[in-house]
Design a protein around this motif. Structure first.
Motif, mmCIF file in Angstrom:
data_model
loop_
_atom_site.group_PDB
_atom_site.id
_atom_site.type_symbol
_atom_site.label_atom_id
_atom_site.label_comp_id
_atom_site.label_asym_id
_atom_site.label_seq_id
_atom_site.Cartn_x
_atom_site.Cartn_y
_atom_site.Cartn_z
ATOM 1 N N GLN A 1 0.799 -1.229 0.000
ATOM 2 C CA GLN A 1 0.000 0.000 0.000
ATOM 3 C C GLN A 1 0.828 1.275 0.000
ATOM 4 O OE1 GLN A 1 -2.586 -0.603 3.362
ATOM 5 N NE2 GLN A 1 -3.785 -2.133 2.288
ATOM 6 N N TYR A 2 2.022 1.256 0.601
ATOM 7 C CA TYR A 2 2.854 2.456 0.617
ATOM 8 C C TYR A 2 3.674 2.566 -0.657
ATOM 9 C CZ TYR A 2 1.799 2.928 5.595
ATOM 10 O OH TYR A 2 1.178 3.073 6.806
ATOM 11 N N TRP A 3 4.008 3.786 -1.011
ATOM 12 C CA TRP A 3 4.798 4.053 -2.205
ATOM 13 C C TRP A 3 6.276 4.208 -1.852
ATOM 14 C CZ3 TRP A 3 3.054 6.036 -7.347
ATOM 15 C CH2 TRP A 3 1.746 5.636 -7.629
ATOM 16 N N PHE A 4 6.814 3.217 -1.175
ATOM 17 C CA PHE A 4 8.249 3.145 -0.913
ATOM 18 C C PHE A 4 8.583 1.724 -0.499
ATOM 19 C CE2 PHE A 4 6.205 5.045 2.856
ATOM 20 C CZ PHE A 4 6.546 4.154 3.862
ATOM 21 N N ASN A 5 9.857 1.378 -0.632
ATOM 22 C CA ASN A 5 10.367 0.120 -0.114
ATOM 23 C C ASN A 5 11.650 0.416 0.644
ATOM 24 O OD1 ASN A 5 12.664 -0.280 -2.088
ATOM 25 N ND2 ASN A 5 10.956 -0.366 -3.535
ATOM 26 N N VAL A 6 12.062 -0.513 1.487
ATOM 27 C CA VAL A 6 13.192 -0.271 2.383
ATOM 28 C C VAL A 6 14.169 -1.444 2.315
ATOM 29 C CG1 VAL A 6 13.889 0.154 4.776
ATOM 30 C CG2 VAL A 6 11.690 1.059 3.942
ATOM 31 N N LEU A 7 15.435 -1.119 2.105
ATOM 32 C CA LEU A 7 16.508 -2.101 2.164
ATOM 33 C C LEU A 7 17.282 -1.838 3.445
ATOM 34 C CD1 LEU A 7 17.826 -1.831 -1.495
ATOM 35 C CD2 LEU A 7 16.228 -3.499 -0.568
ATOM 36 N N CYS A 8 17.381 -2.846 4.296
ATOM 37 C CA CYS A 8 18.121 -2.745 5.560
ATOM 38 C C CYS A 8 19.450 -3.452 5.337
ATOM 39 C CB CYS A 8 17.369 -3.425 6.694
ATOM 40 S SG CYS A 8 15.609 -3.044 6.805
ATOM 41 N N MET A 9 20.536 -2.709 5.303
ATOM 42 C CA MET A 9 21.857 -3.276 5.021
ATOM 43 C C MET A 9 22.621 -3.452 6.326
ATOM 44 S SD MET A 9 22.553 -0.955 1.665
ATOM 45 C CE MET A 9 22.049 0.509 2.556
ATOM 46 N N LEU A 10 22.977 -4.689 6.631
ATOM 47 C CA LEU A 10 23.643 -5.011 7.893
ATOM 48 C C LEU A 10 25.156 -4.925 7.701
ATOM 49 C CD1 LEU A 10 20.918 -7.026 7.636
ATOM 50 C CD2 LEU A 10 21.591 -7.267 10.015
ATOM 51 N N ARG A 11 25.735 -3.899 8.304
ATOM 52 C CA ARG A 11 27.183 -3.682 8.223
ATOM 53 C C ARG A 11 27.794 -3.825 9.605
ATOM 54 N NH1 ARG A 11 26.866 1.604 4.239
ATOM 55 N NH2 ARG A 11 26.087 0.445 2.443
ATOM 56 N N LYS A 12 29.119 -3.895 9.657
ATOM 57 C CA LYS A 12 29.810 -4.089 10.941
ATOM 58 C C LYS A 12 29.512 -2.966 11.929
ATOM 59 C CE LYS A 12 33.406 -6.979 9.121
ATOM 60 N NZ LYS A 12 34.750 -7.169 8.707
ATOM 61 N N ASP A 13 29.305 -1.754 11.435
ATOM 62 C CA ASP A 13 29.073 -0.622 12.338
ATOM 63 C C ASP A 13 27.591 -0.310 12.534
ATOM 64 O OD1 ASP A 13 28.836 0.300 9.708
ATOM 65 O OD2 ASP A 13 29.591 2.299 10.205
ATOM 66 N N GLY A 14 26.700 -1.211 12.107
ATOM 67 C CA GLY A 14 25.278 -1.018 12.348
ATOM 68 C C GLY A 14 24.441 -1.241 11.101
ATOM 69 N N VAL A 15 23.149 -0.996 11.252
ATOM 70 C CA VAL A 15 22.212 -1.169 10.147
ATOM 71 C C VAL A 15 22.020 0.170 9.448
ATOM 72 C CG1 VAL A 15 19.876 -1.852 9.467
ATOM 73 C CG2 VAL A 15 21.024 -3.045 11.350
#
Length: 178
Positions: A68-82
């Motif tokens: 329903q929302y007009w966006f998507n989210v990529l959560c990238m897990l790196r050593k110093d955080g998300v």
């Protein structure tokens, strides 16, 4: 609406408003499905750009697609955080083992402390004119950007503490069972 199945590997296709392909991610594993979202994850997946160039993602990512929302989210897990990369886009559709959406140029980069920066405003204005984004689409994008920023600031959805880590854990365990 048609949905992928949990555990299925799908491609992700990003298009531009003029129906031309923008980017393809070749392998994302579906972790969860509801009427509102599809959650997937990938790691070091092959990505192909519209001009044929290819590259591999550098880190694990949890992908959050809304119906329903007009966006998507990529959560990238790196050593110093998300880190989060949010694409203003049409809601996704699922067709022929592929998640598809229209990318509307504006992006929001969110850092581990949940500070954020809006990116590609010049590209949005340029493409808005070149591709003829209707006033309705422009208004939707503006409203959806406000909703997205509110979600970031109130730590809801994929920005909730532990969200990305939980789904990455689910992803890793699914891979171990294969």
């Amino acid at each position: 609406m048609n949905y992928p199945e949990i555990g299925q590997t799908v491609e992700i296709h990003s298009y531009k408003h003029n129906s031309k392909i923008h980017r393809i991610w070749h392998e994302t594993t579906i972790l969860d499905i509801s009427d509102e979202v599809v959650i997937g994850a990938n790691n070091k997946t092959l990505v192909m750009e519209a001009d044929g160039r290819t590259w591999y993602t550098r880190e694990p990512a949890v992908c959050y697609f809304y119906t329903q929302y007009w966006f998507n989210v990529l959560c990238m897990l790196r050593k110093d955080g998300v880190y989060f990369y949010c694409n203003l886009s049409s809601p996704f559709v699922y067709d022929q083992q592929t998640i598809k959406y229209i990318d509307y140029d504006l992006d929001v980069k969110v850092f581990p402390d949940l500070s954020y920066r809006i990116l590609d405003e010049d590209e949005y204005h340029k493409h808005s004119n070149e591709m003829g984004y209707s006033l309705e689409v422009q208004e939707i994008i503006k409203q959806q950007l406000d909703i997205l920023i509110n979600m970031i600031e109130t730590r809801r959805g994929p920005f909730a503490p532990g969200f990305a880590e939980h789904w990455y854990y689910v992803y890793k365990n699914r891979l171990l069972k294969r």
